[in-house]
Design a protein around this motif. Structure first.
Motif, PDB file in Angstrom:
ATOM      1  N   THR A 536       0.833  -1.155   0.095  1.00  0.00           N
ATOM      2  CA  THR A 536      -0.121  -0.032  -0.035  1.00  0.00           C
ATOM      3  C   THR A 536       0.948   1.334  -0.120  1.00  0.00           C
ATOM      4  N   PHE A 537       0.439   2.429  -0.295  1.00  0.00           N
ATOM      5  CA  PHE A 537       1.104   3.606  -0.164  1.00  0.00           C
ATOM      6  C   PHE A 537       1.804   3.797   1.162  1.00  0.00           C
ATOM      7  N   GLU A 538       1.369   3.572   2.384  1.00  0.00           N
ATOM      8  CA  GLU A 538       2.251   3.943   3.555  1.00  0.00           C
ATOM      9  C   GLU A 538       3.265   2.520   3.625  1.00  0.00           C
ATOM     10  N   LYS A 539       2.992   1.549   3.005  1.00  0.00           N
ATOM     11  CA  LYS A 539       4.047   0.428   3.265  1.00  0.00           C
ATOM     12  C   LYS A 539       5.089   0.926   2.353  1.00  0.00           C
ATOM     13  N   ARG A 540       4.820   1.247   0.989  1.00  0.00           N
ATOM     14  CA  ARG A 540       5.568   1.769  -0.137  1.00  0.00           C
ATOM     15  C   ARG A 540       6.745   2.859   0.720  1.00  0.00           C
ATOM     16  N   VAL A 541       6.015   3.841   1.648  1.00  0.00           N
ATOM     17  CA  VAL A 541       7.041   4.817   1.964  1.00  0.00           C
ATOM     18  C   VAL A 541       8.046   4.265   3.016  1.00  0.00           C
ATOM     19  N   GLU A 542       7.509   3.001   3.688  1.00  0.00           N
ATOM     20  CA  GLU A 542       8.506   2.417   4.550  1.00  0.00           C
ATOM     21  C   GLU A 542       9.531   1.537   3.895  1.00  0.00           C
ATOM     22  N   ILE A 558      11.692   8.728   6.557  1.00  0.00           N
ATOM     23  CA  ILE A 558      10.784   8.422   6.180  1.00  0.00           C
ATOM     24  C   ILE A 558      10.006   9.427   5.476  1.00  0.00           C
ATOM     25  N   GLN A 559      10.118  11.093   6.011  1.00  0.00           N
ATOM     26  CA  GLN A 559       9.705  12.190   5.284  1.00  0.00           C
ATOM     27  C   GLN A 559      10.300  11.969   3.947  1.00  0.00           C
ATOM     28  N   ARG A 562       8.474   9.843   1.561  1.00  0.00           N
ATOM     29  CA  ARG A 562       6.980  10.280   1.232  1.00  0.00           C
ATOM     30  C   ARG A 562       6.964  11.430   0.317  1.00  0.00           C
ATOM     31  N   THR A 566       5.567  11.227  -3.400  1.00  0.00           N
ATOM     32  CA  THR A 566       4.630  12.262  -3.785  1.00  0.00           C
ATOM     33  C   THR A 566       5.063  12.706  -5.174  1.00  0.00           C
TER      34      THR A 566
END
Length: 575
Positions: A536-542, A558-559, A562, A566
């Motif tokens: 998912t998007f959040e797990k992609r961030v990780e 992490i930032q 993200r 984006t």
């Protein structure tokens, strides 16, 4: 397009199922997690060699299943050749057993391993270490690419050339047939001439044998015939110890005429007797003529016998009746006339062939020059792409060559092979380092460098290349920063027209994926296995943060991750 991949008991994989998406699919994970095993499993589906060592410890077999959405006409043609019903969805399975046996199936039907290779080359191109069966590495495919880049101009010329070539083939077949006929006719000419002379000197006439047979019978039996004729004639005119038959009938007629004036009923009988009298009188005259005609002539009989014997030998020799022999004599004249006309026919056909050859050469040279122009433009575009991929020392060239053929056409002082597509044989050549000679694509170094070269080529030929699925394994080896970003953008561009699977360690490339799959190792029941998860998007961030920071993931990474995702999304929306 590869829709689904199921793998069981292959190396560290116990049982995984992946639903791939259109566009750019990125696969990430730590080194040794099993990313290469997934690529290898697709290679096995495409006919790669298999080893029993790939089977997971404790398992009896390994099983791979791939589901494809088939659009390629070439692939459909091959499917039909194997007697498989044509469907939009193609399911290819391969089972590898500990005994070393392979069971390959397409839509449930058992097929040889070669079938996977034949079909696979039109379904997927893999650019990875030790993978050398990409269709782009096949030099025969290079001319097709060049021609499709030429669009309508090349297509029109090729159609014209094909029409001329087919006519040339047809006339060439006719010439060969005529030459064969001539060769056979030369052997027949002497025999036919002899037969013609023999039959003409025989002076044959229709039904002659039957007429002669009748004459022979008369001559052989002339004495008996003469005696019978004389006896019959004498009985009619002279009688035999009694009045002649005609004289007796004459007396009967006189007697009956004497009473007819009194006895009218006798008229009918009298007329019948009169008719008989006249008929016998006419017959007697015929007998007299026959007597004068029939004559025992030994010399004539010998001539008749000789002629009949000659005709009999002639009929037996040719296996024909007399009338058939007469007809055959006329046929011989026609055949001899045709033989005389063969040279003229051959010369006419040779003239037609020479005229077509002139047209063929005109169009083939025109096509050759057009291909040269297209090749020059292609070379410049690919070199520009390679520069953007930080590969400035690489050289790329489209090599034109001819194949020697002693039965081919004359061009530039040599005999070369030719066909419906002209006489060009094209091969893409490349040199990856300054000063190194140009070599065929399949001779270039493997790994990330070769993958980037293939990406550059695929990016240029994207509109004409028909392979629906491209796989790049670790295309980012040895690069980073802006170059990695450029590679990612080009992968995304290529993925606009086809499906792309990319194994990568680069966060820049991973961010541009339309779908992101993470491959990792876990311990289950005291066994290490590889698992795959679509993120998912959040797990992609990780995952991107892990790729940026390694084992230590901070709030800053992490930032940053993200922000990268984006920005990547904005980039994709702008394209």
């Amino acid at each position: 397009m590869l829709l689904k991949l199921n793998v069981k008991n292959l190396a560290l994989i116990e049982d995984i199922s992946i639903d791939f998406k259109p566009g750019l699919n990125v696969l990430t994970g730590e080194t040794g997690a099993g990313k290469s095993i997934l690529i290898d499993s697709i290679g096995l589906i495409l006919g790669d060699r298999a080893s029993t060592e790939l089977i997971r410890t404790g398992a009896e077999n390994a099983y791979i299943e791939a589901v494809f959405d088939v659009k390629s006409e070439e692939a459909k043609n091959i499917i039909r050749e194997y007697g498989i019903d044509e469907e939009e969805t193609l399911i290819i399975t391969r089972e590898i057993t500990l005994q070393g046996k392979n069971f390959c199936r397409i839509n449930g039907k058992l097929v040889p391993l070669s079938a996977l290779k034949n079909i696979g080359r039109y379904m997927v191109d893999i650019f990875a270490q030790h993978q050398t069966y990409q269709l782009l590495f096949d030099s025969e495919y290079h001319l097709k690419i060049l021609d499709e880049l030429g669009e309508k101009k090349v297509e029109t010329l090729k159609k014209e050339l094909k029409i001329i070539f087919e006519k040339m083939k047809e006339i060439n077949r006719e010439i060969k047939t005529l030459l064969k006929e001539k060769s056979e006719a030369e052997k027949l000419r002497d025999r036919l001439s002899f037969e013609k002379e023999e039959l003409e000197n025989a002076f044959l006439s229709p039904e002659e044998d039957k007429i002669l047979e009748e004459e022979r019978e008369i001559l052989v039996n002339s004495e008996k015939i003469m005696k019978s004729l004389i006896l019959a004639e004498s009985l009619l005119y002279e009688g035999n110890d009694s009045l002649p038959v005609l004289e007796l009938l004459d007396k009967i007629i006189d007697a009956l005429e004497g009473i007819s004036i009194y006895f009218k009923d006798i008229d009918r009988t009298l007329n019948t007797i009169k008719e008989s009298y006249y008929s016998l009188q006419e017959a007697a005259n015929d007998l007299r003529k026959f007597i004068n005609r029939v004559d025992f002539n030994p010399e004539r009989l010998d001539r008749v016998f000789d002629r009949l014997s000659f005709l009999e030998r002639l009929k037996k020799k040719y296996g024909m009746s007399l009338n058939e022999l007469i007809k055959y004599k006329d046929e011989i004249n026609k055949k001899l006339e045709d033989i005389l006309n063969l040279d003229e026919k051959i010369e006419i056909k040779n003239g037609e062939y020479r005229s077509l050859m002139e047209s063929y050469m005109y169009n083939a040279i025109k096509l050759h020059n057009l291909r040269k122009e297209i090749a020059e433009k292609l070379e410049k575009k690919i070199l520009k792409e390679l520069e953007e991929l930080a590969m400035k020392g690489v050289q790329f060239s489209v090599d034109f060559k001819f194949k020697d053929d002693m039965e081919g056409i004359n061009f530039q002082g040599q005999k070369i092979a030719y066909g419906e597509d002209g006489f060009d044989f094209v091969e893409f050549l490349i040199s990856t380092n300054t000063g190194e000679p140009l070599k065929p694509l399949n001779k270039i170094a493997s790994g990330g460098e070769s993958s980037r070269i293939m990406l550059a080529i695929k990016n240029i030929i994207a509109d004409v290349d028909k392979i629906p699925c491209l796989i790049f394994d670790e295309i980012d080896t040895g690069i980073g920063g802006r170059t990695a970003q450029t590679v990612g953008e080009k992968l995304y561009k290529v993925a606009k027209n086809r499906q792309v699977l990319c194994v990568t360690h680069s966060p820049q490339i991973a961010c541009l994926g339309d779908a992101h799959f993470q491959i990792k190792k876990i311990v289950k029941d005291n066994k290490t296995i590889t698992v795959v998860e679509e993120l998912t998007f959040e797990k992609r961030v990780e995952e991107v943060a892990r790729m940026l920071g390694g084992t230590e993931i901070t709030s800053n990474t992490i930032q940053y991750a993200r922000e990268m995702l984006t920005m990547a999304q904005r980039f994709k929306e702008s394209k």
